[in-house]
Enzyme design. Sequence first.
Site, PDB file in Angstrom:
ATOM      1  CD  GLU A 130     -11.253   6.314   5.356  1.00  7.80           C
ATOM      2  OE1 GLU A 130     -10.330   5.507   4.405  1.00  7.80           O
ATOM      3  OE2 GLU A 130     -11.328   6.683   6.746  1.00  7.80           O
ATOM      4  CD1 TRP A 186       0.312  -5.595  14.477  1.00  8.89           C
ATOM      5  CD2 TRP A 186       1.893  -5.630  12.110  1.00  8.89           C
ATOM      6  NE1 TRP A 186      -0.370  -5.722  12.669  1.00  8.89           N
ATOM      7  CE2 TRP A 186       0.395  -6.307  11.804  1.00  8.89           C
ATOM      8  CE3 TRP A 186       2.733  -6.431  11.414  1.00  8.89           C
ATOM      9  CZ2 TRP A 186       0.087  -6.004  10.346  1.00  8.89           C
ATOM     10  CZ3 TRP A 186       2.502  -6.665  10.316  1.00  8.89           C
ATOM     11  CH2 TRP A 186       1.094  -6.862   9.831  1.00  8.89           C
ATOM     12  NE  ARG A 205       7.393   2.089  16.382  1.00 10.46           N
ATOM     13  CZ  ARG A 205       7.457   2.719  15.593  1.00 10.46           C
ATOM     14  NH1 ARG A 205       7.286   4.213  15.312  1.00 10.46           N
ATOM     15  NH2 ARG A 205       8.896   2.042  13.971  1.00 10.46           N
ATOM     16  CG  HIS A 210     -19.080  -2.756 -15.516  1.00 12.75           C
ATOM     17  ND1 HIS A 210     -18.345  -3.144 -16.786  1.00 12.75           N
ATOM     18  CD2 HIS A 210     -18.689  -2.350 -15.776  1.00 12.75           C
ATOM     19  CE1 HIS A 210     -19.065  -2.302 -17.380  1.00 12.75           C
ATOM     20  NE2 HIS A 210     -19.328  -1.713 -16.338  1.00 12.75           N
ATOM     21  CE  LYS A 218      -3.113   6.945  14.520  1.00 14.69           C
ATOM     22  NZ  LYS A 218      -4.767   6.145  13.197  1.00 14.69           N
ATOM     23  CG  ASN A 240       9.659  -2.219  13.580  1.00 13.39           C
ATOM     24  OD1 ASN A 240      10.566  -0.739  14.163  1.00 13.39           O
ATOM     25  ND2 ASN A 240       9.524  -2.695  13.436  1.00 13.39           N
ATOM     26  N   GLY A 241      11.501  -5.214  12.283  1.00 13.51           N
ATOM     27  CA  GLY A 241      11.560  -5.455  10.955  1.00 13.51           C
ATOM     28  C   GLY A 241      11.477  -6.308  10.813  1.00 13.51           C
ATOM     29  CD  GLU A 258      -9.291   0.366   9.997  1.00 12.94           C
ATOM     30  OE1 GLU A 258      -8.200   0.476   9.877  1.00 12.94           O
ATOM     31  OE2 GLU A 258      -9.720   1.992   9.689  1.00 12.94           O
ATOM     32  CE  LYS A 302     -11.531   4.328   8.991  1.00  7.92           C
ATOM     33  NZ  LYS A 302     -10.589   4.815   8.368  1.00  7.92           N
ATOM     34  CB  CYS A 351       7.550  -4.398  16.548  1.00  8.68           C
ATOM     35  SG  CYS A 351       7.319  -5.605  15.807  1.00  8.68           S
TER      36      CYS A 351
HETATM   37  C1  F6R Z   1      -7.093   2.993   8.237  1.00  7.12           C
HETATM   38  C2  F6R Z   1      -6.120   3.531   8.515  1.00  7.12           C
HETATM   39  C3  F6R Z   1      -4.563   2.852   7.445  1.00  7.12           C
HETATM   40  C4  F6R Z   1      -3.590   4.125   7.184  1.00  7.12           C
HETATM   41  C5  F6R Z   1      -2.280   3.176   6.654  1.00  7.12           C
HETATM   42  C6  F6R Z   1      -1.416   4.704   6.217  1.00  7.12           C
HETATM   43  O1  F6R Z   1      -8.264   3.264   9.037  1.00  7.12           O
HETATM   44  O2  F6R Z   1      -5.133   4.308   9.754  1.00  7.12           O
HETATM   45  O3  F6R Z   1      -5.124   2.585   6.841  1.00  7.12           O
HETATM   46  O4  F6R Z   1      -4.765   5.010   6.652  1.00  7.12           O
HETATM   47  O5  F6R Z   1      -1.942   2.238   7.611  1.00  7.12           O
HETATM   48  O6  F6R Z   1      -0.964   5.377   7.237  1.00  7.12           O
HETATM   49  P1  F6R Z   1      -0.349   6.471   7.389  1.00  7.12           P
HETATM   50  O7  F6R Z   1      -1.150   7.939   7.024  1.00  7.12           O
HETATM   51  O8  F6R Z   1       0.357   6.609   8.809  1.00  7.12           O
HETATM   52  O9  F6R Z   1       0.645   6.250   6.800  1.00  7.12           O
END
Ligand code: F6R
Length: 616
Positions: A489, A76, A27, A512, A611, A102-103, A496, A493, A2
């Site tokens: 990774e 969020w 956020r 396994h 983000k 926020n929290g 998500e 990608k 948030c």
């Molecule tokens: C995936 C992604 C997240 C961040 C994770 C950590 O594309 O962006 O998995 O990598 O939330 O975020 P940071 O790097 O900001 O600590």
Amino acid sequence: MCGIIGYVGKRDLASVLVAGLERLSYRGYDSSGIAVISKGELSAWKSEGKVQRLIDRYIKSIKISNATVGIGHTRWATHGEPTDINAHPQLSSDQKIGLVHNGIIENFAFLKKNLQPRYLFKSETDSEVAAHLIEAEFHRTHSFLQAFQKTLSQLEGTYALAIISEHDPQTLFAARLGSPLIIGLGEDENFIASDLVALIPHTRNFIYLADNEWAIISASEVQVYDQAGNRVKKAIKHLKINDSDLHQPAKGHFPHYMLKEIFDQPEILKRILSTYTSDEVELRFKSLAAHTDPLKKCEKFLIQACGTSWHAGLVAKYWLEEFAHISTEVDISSEFRYRKILARNHDILLALSQSGETADTLAGIREVRKLYNKLPVISFINRSETTMEHESDAIIPSLAGTEIGVASTKNYIAQLGTLFLFALYLGQLKGILTAAKIAEYLRAFAMLPALINKILAYRKTIKAISSRYATDKGFLFIGRGMNYPNALEGALKLKEISYLYAAGYAAGELKHGPIALIDENMPVIALIPHTSNYSKMMNNLEEVRSRKGRIIAIVTEGDKDVTAIADTVIPIPAIIEELSPLLTIIPLQLFAYDIAVALDRDVDQPKNLAKSVTVE
Ligand code: F6R
């Protein structure tokens, strides 16, 4: 997570608040709202969906006159679905008090039980309890300030809070415990926000609230207090920020930020090379100047990070062990902080984070500080002026520039680039790598931008390949050695942004268990460039083939053996093994992007994500 914004002053409140919310949307963006006090009365507007929906439904048509103070929130969801009712601001039963939070208020259920049925709860949020609690305390004390303080003393968990009330219609009340909150100072006006981003269009003077501090903010004055109610003299931080930092980078001709950011990657690696080397022959990390002794003596690195940053840490382990002979443990932050952390005198904690605000990673740092207060903490962060920066002994900026796409792409490359050079630097510092060897690695690194551009030029073909898989429901990604983390990774990608199921495995693990999933319906994306694991990967591909799995292989240009057994190959240019992860990731990013576009997903702001993940 948030984002919170608050304003007290004479400007048009709705526009200040909404502009702030737009800047804070990274956020969380599942719902938003604002509340203001105008002519002594509190009014609130809230909407599920992105800030634009709030604007379209209400802000375009409302006229707020003589408003004095206001708060806004972009959410969020943690407790309660993203609906109008659960959106913030949350109001007290008598609608005279509004707050944004926020929290997570962890004891909300207990507090709520004590307040019901006298106070009418409307939402499913944990936050609403704080509004009712202030109202209840106000009824007891008849002082809004006392009610606010009494409330803070009862809340457990984490919070950044901004509160307005008809009982004190010229004032903004704010408090912080565990979630960031910054006060922006203006002339006859003041602001608060979760992040500088929302404040820099208005001011360059800031006060950072610390945990357990709270503030009373009017247009002309800011008073900060500690938990015991003692006035705290806070330093005003003046930041020099360029006007260009005020603007979100433009998408240019790209349809999405994510695609633009994928294409930004070659330039970022050039920037990293020129920043962290002198004339591309010697490594230099200015921010580590005061730490060369502990780095030389370092016996073990503890890396902790989340998501994509964790994947970068997994790749870095190979480099740190190979170039600097330093044993390296890599943990997911949310696990790290709750396990028994064993560290010795000469260990160093490395935290990796794009945002510098990730709650789990910050908590990992704090846990280490609590247990081993002398252990140095070095953080690799992309954004500046973050909480993590303030809590680290040294930082190494990732230099990716503002990353807008929620799915991290260019910061991953930037983290890999800086971590690779950092590992070489340690090899240099410890006398393990000769100058000639370092020069050889740096020459190879300098080729990366051109090689990535070559893969990007192959984009149309990758798009055509990806579109053939957009109707599949599940994917396996496999790799070995330094390319195993990229299997994780690549799968992340795809999940998500396309909402399709995908899992990444070390290829040797297939037998396994996951091999049971393989049949003609299962696409298997294999990372098999020419590296020391090539023949082992080939064996794994044969196992997939014999179970009719459909293989999409990322291979080195000119490869014939994989091409003979794969359904599809995506070639990448040849590069030394140590740098291969910086190339194999590019087709995976494009693959995920193209599938998400084919499925008409919200690529830059996928559902349920944010983000910056500022809750545990
Ligand atoms: C995936 C992604 C997240 C961040 C994770 C950590 O594309 O962006 O998995 O990598 O939330 O975020 P940071 O790097 O900001 O600590």
